[in-house]
Design an enzyme around this catalytic site. Structure first.
Site, PDB file in Angstrom:
ATOM      1  N   ARG A  81       0.728  -1.274  -0.155  1.00 50.18           N
ATOM      2  CA  ARG A  81      -0.046   0.090  -0.035  1.00 50.18           C
ATOM      3  C   ARG A  81       0.896   1.288   0.026  1.00 50.18           C
ATOM      4  O   ARG A  81       0.552   2.291  -0.659  1.00 50.18           O
ATOM      5  CB  ARG A  81      -1.059   0.367   1.257  1.00 50.18           C
ATOM      6  CG  ARG A  81      -1.958   1.278   1.223  1.00 50.18           C
ATOM      7  CD  ARG A  81      -2.622   1.338   2.184  1.00 50.18           C
ATOM      8  NE  ARG A  81      -2.418   1.298   3.553  1.00 50.18           N
ATOM      9  CZ  ARG A  81      -3.104   1.403   4.958  1.00 50.18           C
ATOM     10  NH1 ARG A  81      -4.283   1.603   4.878  1.00 50.18           N
ATOM     11  NH2 ARG A  81      -2.201   1.790   5.788  1.00 50.18           N
ATOM     12  N   TYR A  99      -5.887   9.923   0.578  1.00 51.13           N
ATOM     13  CA  TYR A  99      -6.018   8.515  -0.144  1.00 51.13           C
ATOM     14  C   TYR A  99      -7.246   8.163   0.871  1.00 51.13           C
ATOM     15  O   TYR A  99      -7.541   8.732   2.146  1.00 51.13           O
ATOM     16  CB  TYR A  99      -4.805   7.829   0.133  1.00 51.13           C
ATOM     17  CG  TYR A  99      -4.769   7.037   1.344  1.00 51.13           C
ATOM     18  CD1 TYR A  99      -5.353   5.726   1.548  1.00 51.13           C
ATOM     19  CD2 TYR A  99      -3.824   7.324   2.341  1.00 51.13           C
ATOM     20  CE1 TYR A  99      -4.979   4.966   2.806  1.00 51.13           C
ATOM     21  CE2 TYR A  99      -3.601   6.721   3.633  1.00 51.13           C
ATOM     22  CZ  TYR A  99      -4.065   5.775   3.773  1.00 51.13           C
ATOM     23  OH  TYR A  99      -4.020   4.713   4.763  1.00 51.13           O
ATOM     24  N   PHE A 191       3.711   2.333   6.173  1.00 50.22           N
ATOM     25  CA  PHE A 191       4.109   3.567   5.634  1.00 50.22           C
ATOM     26  C   PHE A 191       3.303   4.749   6.342  1.00 50.22           C
ATOM     27  O   PHE A 191       3.754   5.833   6.424  1.00 50.22           O
ATOM     28  CB  PHE A 191       3.396   3.697   4.273  1.00 50.22           C
ATOM     29  CG  PHE A 191       3.455   4.794   3.331  1.00 50.22           C
ATOM     30  CD1 PHE A 191       4.720   5.218   2.567  1.00 50.22           C
ATOM     31  CD2 PHE A 191       2.297   5.532   3.425  1.00 50.22           C
ATOM     32  CE1 PHE A 191       4.403   6.321   1.773  1.00 50.22           C
ATOM     33  CE2 PHE A 191       2.383   6.800   2.510  1.00 50.22           C
ATOM     34  CZ  PHE A 191       3.549   6.930   1.638  1.00 50.22           C
ATOM     35  N   ASP A 192       1.775   4.502   6.591  1.00 55.81           N
ATOM     36  CA  ASP A 192       1.059   5.625   7.597  1.00 55.81           C
ATOM     37  C   ASP A 192       1.989   6.047   8.618  1.00 55.81           C
ATOM     38  O   ASP A 192       1.837   7.312   8.834  1.00 55.81           O
ATOM     39  CB  ASP A 192      -0.269   4.991   7.474  1.00 55.81           C
ATOM     40  CG  ASP A 192      -0.995   4.747   6.323  1.00 55.81           C
ATOM     41  OD1 ASP A 192      -0.553   3.987   5.664  1.00 55.81           O
ATOM     42  OD2 ASP A 192      -2.189   5.053   6.488  1.00 55.81           O
ATOM     43  N   THR A 193       2.317   4.960   9.416  1.00 57.13           N
ATOM     44  CA  THR A 193       2.828   5.647  10.643  1.00 57.13           C
ATOM     45  C   THR A 193       4.092   6.151  10.563  1.00 57.13           C
ATOM     46  O   THR A 193       4.262   7.271  11.179  1.00 57.13           O
ATOM     47  CB  THR A 193       2.882   4.215  11.572  1.00 57.13           C
ATOM     48  OG1 THR A 193       1.795   3.493  12.029  1.00 57.13           O
ATOM     49  CG2 THR A 193       3.512   4.453  13.054  1.00 57.13           C
TER      50      THR A 193
END
Length: 378
Positions: A81, A99, A191-193
């Site tokens: 992702r 997103y 990735f988000d964190t």
């Protein structure tokens, strides 16, 4: 009211990363398209980031892009992702990139309050949160427990100040994006964190929007594998944090200081006070150089003399503390063993460590740290 822009750069680009979403993709994109067309006041674009799907997802996405104005497709041949978001966001010409997950678990009415502070310049990053006051969430106890435990871990270990790292509903201002993406190494679920931790460490403004969120019972996320990967990512960010780097430099400096003190006061028969002063001076120079490079990321000759002079002031303060500790020890025992002297001096040095870190961060290297943050460098 129609606000679709297909030829000029849109104000907002919404990326929908997908992997084998043939069952949900068409419903998701049509619903999002209807909402944006009828209720969203800014120009927009939808990008379906096909993340190496092996079912009919690519064909469905292509057909939707051909039919619906403002919909595009980006095909990637590798999973992840984070990889899909990196590719789509890097290619975007929008002022704000966002997103959301293909299951549309988040109520779309939260999209406007998510992106508005970024378009106005008030904030740099915006996230939907399921854990803040005002959020309404429907999901099972297992996922609720895992989510809350993960965010407690982030707050405890990484000192995160954001409430929800993994809600699939985020946006970033385009001006802040290139340096953030350059600093994020994970291409999967972490990735988000990593993006949020990096943004926080650089002093960027993170806006939170409480969301209405309904769990997708058909989610195919491997919870155990994802959790293990996330724990590895947390450990990597912890090691890379300035505080941990400072602690590592401090441990090495303390060991070197103790060895030099033993050498000077033993083999060279130097008095305890002189041995302390010389050992502390030598390790203070090395400590300042190491912290300058590794903890605060300052390289080159710029302001080097100033940094060492200010580091000298910090040395004087540490010398005063350790000398006072030695004097107190000698008042109790006129001829203490060298091991006892080392122990007392090390304890005094540890007591000075917190003060040293604050002094280096807020005084010695403060100007260059501010400049690096303004330039988007961690």
């Amino acid at each position: 009211m129609r606000t679709v822009v297909t030829t000029a750069a849109p104000q907002v680009e919404i990326v929908v990363p997908v992997f084998n979403e043939q069952a949900a993709l068409e419903t998701c994109v049509r619903r999002l398209h209807r909402f944006l067309t009828s209720e969203f006041p800014f120009s927009w674009r939808i990008v379906v980031a096909d993340n190496a799907s092996t079912d009919t997802t690519p064909a469905i996405a292509t057909a939707l892009a051909a039919e619906l104005p403002g919909v595009r497709v980006l095909r990637l041949e590798r999973k992840g992702r984070g990889r899909a978001l990196r590719a789509a966001w890097s290619a975007s010409d929008a002022r704000v990139v966002a997103y959301m997950d293909a299951d549309l678990s988040t109520d779309l009415r939260a999209l406007l309050p998510l992106v508005a502070p970024l378009l106005s310049g008030h904030s740099d990053v915006a996230i939907g949160t399921r854990l803040a006051h005002g959020a309404r969430v429907v999901r099972g106890p297992k996922r609720e427990l895992i989510s809350r435990a993960y965010n407690v871990l982030l707050h405890t270990v990484l000192r995160a100040r954001f409430s929800d790292a993994q809600c699939g509903f985020k946006a970033v201002r385009a001006q802040a994006l290139p340096s953030l993406l350059a600093g994020v190494s994970d291409d999967g679920w972490f990735f988000d964190t990593e993006l949020l931790v990096l943004a926080q460490r650089r002093g960027l403004r993170i806006h939170e929007v409480p969301v209405d969120w309904v769990d997708d019972p058909d989610s195919r996320v491997d919870v155990v594998a994802t959790a293990l990967a996330d724990l590895g990512g947390v450990a990597r960010l912890l090691v890379a944090s300035p505080l941990v780097r400072f602690a590592g430099v401090g441990v090495a400096s303390t060991l070197a200081y103790a060895l030099l003190f033993l050498l000077l006061s033993g083999a060279l028969a130097t008095g305890a006070g002189a041995a302390n002063a010389v050992a502390l001076a030598l390790t203070a120079v090395a400590n300042t150089a190491a912290n300058r490079r590794w903890t605060f990321g300052v390289r080159g000759r710029r302001e080097r003399v100033r940094h060492y002079l200010l580091g000298g002031v910090v040395y004087v303060l540490t010398l005063a503390l350790t000398t006072g500790a030695l004097a107190s020890l000698h008042a109790i025992d006129a001829s203490p063993a060298r091991g006892v002297q080392v122990a007392v001096l090390v304890l005094a040095g540890l007591a000075a460590t917190a003060t040293r870190y604050v002094a280096l961060k807020s005084w010695v290297f403060a100007r260059m740290v501010r400049e690096r943050r303004a330039a988007g460098v961690s």
